[in-house]
Design a protein around this motif. Structure first.
Motif, short mmCIF file in Angstrom:
data_model
loop_
_atom_site.label_atom_id
_atom_site.label_comp_id
_atom_site.label_asym_id
_atom_site.label_seq_id
_atom_site.Cartn_x
_atom_site.Cartn_y
_atom_site.Cartn_z
N ARG A 191 7.41 -4.94 -10.10
CA ARG A 191 6.16 -4.48 -10.74
C ARG A 191 5.19 -3.96 -9.69
NH1 ARG A 191 1.25 -6.85 -11.70
NH2 ARG A 191 0.10 -6.15 -13.56
N LEU A 192 5.09 -4.65 -8.55
CA LEU A 192 4.21 -4.20 -7.47
C LEU A 192 4.65 -2.82 -6.97
CD1 LEU A 192 2.75 -6.24 -4.57
CD2 LEU A 192 4.19 -4.28 -4.01
N LEU A 193 5.95 -2.66 -6.75
CA LEU A 193 6.45 -1.38 -6.25
C LEU A 193 6.25 -0.27 -7.28
CD1 LEU A 193 9.78 -2.55 -4.57
CD2 LEU A 193 7.70 -1.79 -3.41
N TYR A 194 6.51 -0.57 -8.54
CA TYR A 194 6.34 0.45 -9.59
C TYR A 194 4.88 0.89 -9.67
CZ TYR A 194 6.72 2.91 -14.02
OH TYR A 194 6.67 3.87 -14.99
N SER A 195 3.95 -0.07 -9.56
CA SER A 195 2.52 0.27 -9.63
C SER A 195 2.10 1.14 -8.46
CB SER A 195 1.69 -1.02 -9.66
OG SER A 195 1.99 -1.80 -10.80
N LEU A 196 2.67 0.91 -7.29
CA LEU A 196 2.34 1.75 -6.13
C LEU A 196 2.96 3.14 -6.26
CD1 LEU A 196 2.80 -0.85 -3.25
CD2 LEU A 196 0.64 0.13 -4.06
N ALA A 197 4.14 3.22 -6.90
CA ALA A 197 4.78 4.53 -7.09
C ALA A 197 4.12 5.32 -8.21
CB ALA A 197 6.26 4.33 -7.39
N HIS A 198 3.42 4.63 -9.13
CA HIS A 198 2.74 5.29 -10.25
C HIS A 198 1.32 4.75 -10.34
CE1 HIS A 198 7.09 5.27 -11.10
NE2 HIS A 198 6.89 6.45 -11.66
N THR B 198 0.85 -1.20 0.00
CA THR B 198 0.00 0.00 0.00
C THR B 198 0.89 1.24 0.00
OG1 THR B 198 -0.11 0.07 2.42
CG2 THR B 198 -1.84 -1.17 1.28
N ASN B 199 0.32 2.32 -0.55
CA ASN B 199 1.04 3.59 -0.53
C ASN B 199 0.28 4.60 0.32
OD1 ASN B 199 -1.11 4.37 -2.11
ND2 ASN B 199 0.06 4.44 -4.02
N SER B 200 0.70 5.86 0.30
CA SER B 200 0.13 6.87 1.18
C SER B 200 -1.30 7.25 0.78
CB SER B 200 1.01 8.13 1.18
OG SER B 200 1.12 8.66 -0.12
N THR B 201 -1.70 6.93 -0.45
CA THR B 201 -3.07 7.24 -0.90
C THR B 201 -3.96 6.01 -0.86
OG1 THR B 201 -2.39 6.91 -3.21
CG2 THR B 201 -2.30 9.15 -2.34
N ASP B 202 -3.53 4.99 -0.11
CA ASP B 202 -4.30 3.76 0.10
C ASP B 202 -4.52 2.94 -1.18
OD1 ASP B 202 -4.54 4.21 2.81
OD2 ASP B 202 -6.39 5.38 2.59
N ASP B 203 -3.69 3.16 -2.18
CA ASP B 203 -3.71 2.25 -3.32
C ASP B 203 -3.12 0.92 -2.88
OD1 ASP B 203 -4.63 4.01 -5.56
OD2 ASP B 203 -2.86 5.14 -4.94
#
Length: 649
Positions: free
Chosen positions: A172-179, A137-142
């Protein structure tokens, strides 16, 4: 001073120094590791490292693993440790941006409910379900999820099938959370892939349905449809998908050229003979449609970039040909291998590229081939290939009335694989060195001023990244999707190939940026002992030979008993119910043979285990005693050399 006391003090000092060095080493070099494997299997690639280093905001990773259930599954604890090590390495490179939390979802706990709610797949095992997945998860709850680090195969779990792509999946998981923004995919096609309602005055006759691949791609991405009459491409496209670009204008080709040179990603499906492209009927010449060209190409661009797809050749592959029913002269049908319709399996797929490695089978119809130009400096990585039993066939043989039997009879293998789909990268020049093509009103102008537009690119700003598939028909529904319609009711659909997954994977990979695109499958992490495997194979051969001998003896005994039974008097009920002495002896001999061979089978198994055990003992002896002996021998030789050296002084 007493020499023994000096020796004791020296030993104490040496021990203290040894412990001090170890403590200091643990503190100073605790995170330092040396990867001495041939393929650097335990070192993150540059692309993965950059993805971790470039995170702008914190990312929380939750690793769910069922400790108790995992102990009952072969290979699970070891692979769990492998996943933990990789995740910790990502965290080390992220400068504190990756926050890793490990969770054991015990049965009937809140953690188990959270794991299921977050998308981690529980694998049914006894006595409790087995969880082994990752949630980010990221800071915007994605949220992004790897539901399970493995594949369920029958009653077991295979961890090796995706282990080689562990780094890619995590990156891929990390890239999707960053973008997290939804990616935009432009779609350009000369075919009616959006469907055609047909003539409303004739009840919709002449219409065609929407191609199902659009709905599959549209589920993951925002589709931006582009008309062949457009003169420029929409802004902010993440990937451009071109399907059967037949006779598109030079202005639009120029726009594609500049898009790719500017760093845009392209997925192109072209075809020397697209069966889905039905030529329009000509009332004045009804037969003209059968000889009409069905070719699509971007070869003006491709040639300038360093490769091409021949427009006059289709590919045949006898080994992978699909069977069809071909008409016979007497009005019947016979089964024939249609060499230009291909059923491809994992042997034809690139198993180290994330676009094709998860796929199991593809179907192509009258495809072409991707070929490098002479002197090209591009990197062309085959994604899908034929077998070596393939050849190029003149497209004219398919235009009027294809003859499957004639194609098979005249087939001559070229003894080499042909590339049906490829990933292409490298630095290229524009296909329009004189600038954008002029419009008709500009061509008639008498002005001599030749100004190129602002931003005109004569060469790529970075290595291009495109994927080219030399077949369009494979995207048509019939080649990958079977609709289950009974009595006019639709009972859903089933997949007959992974054609659409190839497209989705290609788009997914190219939207991941150059770091994700650069990541490939790693080598095998678990490498078997070759000598042990050789012992196992030899034992297996002996075992099978003995087993066949046992079966042969049992069949002979059964046949002997049956022959004796034929000689019995059917009118005598006792004769049919009880065994004769000869039958009894044959039966007992068969049992003795079985017992003897079973003992021999056990001996083969026991011998194999003994050979492996002896090999293991030898290896242990070398590790435990051999290395210290070598060190001691070196010390003795060094001492002798020093004594001799003193003696010569």
């Amino acid at each position: 001073m007493d020499k023994r006391l000096i020796g004791l003090v020296g030993g104490v000092i040496a021990t203290i120094l040894y412990l001090a060095v170890n403590l200091l080493g643990n503190q100073a070099l605790g995170s330092t590791r040396f990867d001495l494997t041939e393929e650097k299997l335990f070192t993150l690639s540059d692309g993965s490292r950059h993805i971790a280093e470039s995170l702008d905001e914190p990312v929380h990773l939750y690793l769910y693993y069922s400790e108790a259930a995992g102990k009952q599954i072969p290979g699970a604890p070891q692979y769990h440790q492998r996943v933990r090590d990789v995740l910790r390495e990502y965290a080390d490179f992220s400068d504190g941006k990756i926050l890793l939390e490990e969770i054991d979802p015990e049965p009937f706990s809140e953690e188990e409910d959270e794991a299921s709610a977050n998308g981690v797949t529980p694998i049914p095992t006894r006595p409790d379900p087995f969880f082994f997945g990752l949630v980010g998860t990221n800071s915007t709850d994605d949220r992004q999820v790897i539901p399970f680090f493995g594949t369920v195969v029958g009653d077991g779990i295979d961890f090796a099938s995706r282990e080689r792509f562990l780094e890619y999946d995590i990156s891929r998981l990390l890239y999707s959370l960053a973008h997290p923004e939804r990616k935009r995919v432009g779609v350009l096609s000369s075919l009616p892939i959006e469907g055609n309602p047909g003539n409303p005055m004739m009840g919709g006759q002449g219409g065609s349905p929407r191609w199902a691949f659009l709905d599959q791609v549209g589920y993951f991405y925002e589709l931006v449809m582009i008309s062949t009459s457009d003169e420029k491409l929409p802004e902010d496209l993440d990937v451009l998908l071109v399907v059967h670009p037949r006779e598109i204008s030079e202005t639009l080709q120029y726009a594609i050229d500049q898009y790719v040179l500017g760093g845009g990603r392209l997925v192109a499906f072209v075809d020397p003979h697209c069966e889905a492209d039905e030529p329009a009927a000509d009332p004045t010449n009804p037969m003209a449609r059968y000889g009409a060209s069905r070719t699509s190409s971007l070869n003006r661009l491709f040639d300038a970039w360093g490769f091409h797809v021949p427009e006059d050749k289709v590919v045949g592959d006898e080994k992978n040909a699909l069977g069809v029913r071909a008409p016979t002269p007497n009005g019947g049908y016979e089964p024939v291998q249609y060499v230009v319709w291909l059923n491809l399996d994992e042997d034809n797929l690139n198993d180290v590229d994330p676009v094709t490695s998860p796929l199991q089978g593809l179907r192509f119809a009258t495809p072409g081939s991707v070929q490098a130009n002479e002197g090209s400096t591009l990197t062309i990585e085959p994604l899908v290939t034929t077998s070596e039993d393939s050849m190029e066939i003149d497209v004219g043989r398919l235009r009027f009335r294809p003859d499957p039997k004639g194609l098979l009879q005249s087939f001559v293998s070229g003894k080499k694989k042909l590339t049906l789909a490829a990933r292409i990268s490298g630095d290229v020049n524009t296909a329009f060195p004189d600038g954008p093509p002029k419009k008709e009103d500009e061509e008639s102008s008498t002005e001599t001023e030749e100004d190129t537009p602002d931003g005109f690119l004569t060469e790529s700003v970075e290595p291009i990244q495109i994927i080219v598939v030399a077949d369009v028909d494979m995207l048509q529904d019939q080649w990958w999707l079977q609709r289950n319609i009974v009595g006019g009711l639709n009972f859903g659909s089933s997949l007959v190939s992974d054609n659409c997954d190839l497209l989705v994977n290609a788009i997914d990979n190219l939207t991941g940026g150059k770091d994700l695109i650069s990541i490939r499958a790693r080598g095998r992490y678990s490498r078997p002992f070759e000598r042990v495997e050789e012992i196992r194979r030899e034992a297996q051969r002996k075992f099978q030979a003995k087993e066949e001998e046992l079966k042969a003896r049992m069949r002979a005994a059964d046949q002997r008993i049956a022959e004796l039974q034929k000689d019995r008097d059917p009118s005598d009920p006792n004769s049919m119910l009880f065994l004769t002495p000869e039958q009894t002896e044959a039966f007992e001999q068969a049992m003795r043979d079985r017992s003897e061979i079973r003992k021999e089978l056990r001996d083969v198994q026991h011998s194999m285990e003994k050979d492996i055990e002896r090999l293991g003992l030898r290896i242990k002896a070398i590790n435990i005693a051999g290395v210290p002996l070598l060190v001691s021998l070196a010390a003795v030789l060094l001492g002798i050399w020093r004594i001799q050296r003193r003696g010569t002084r």
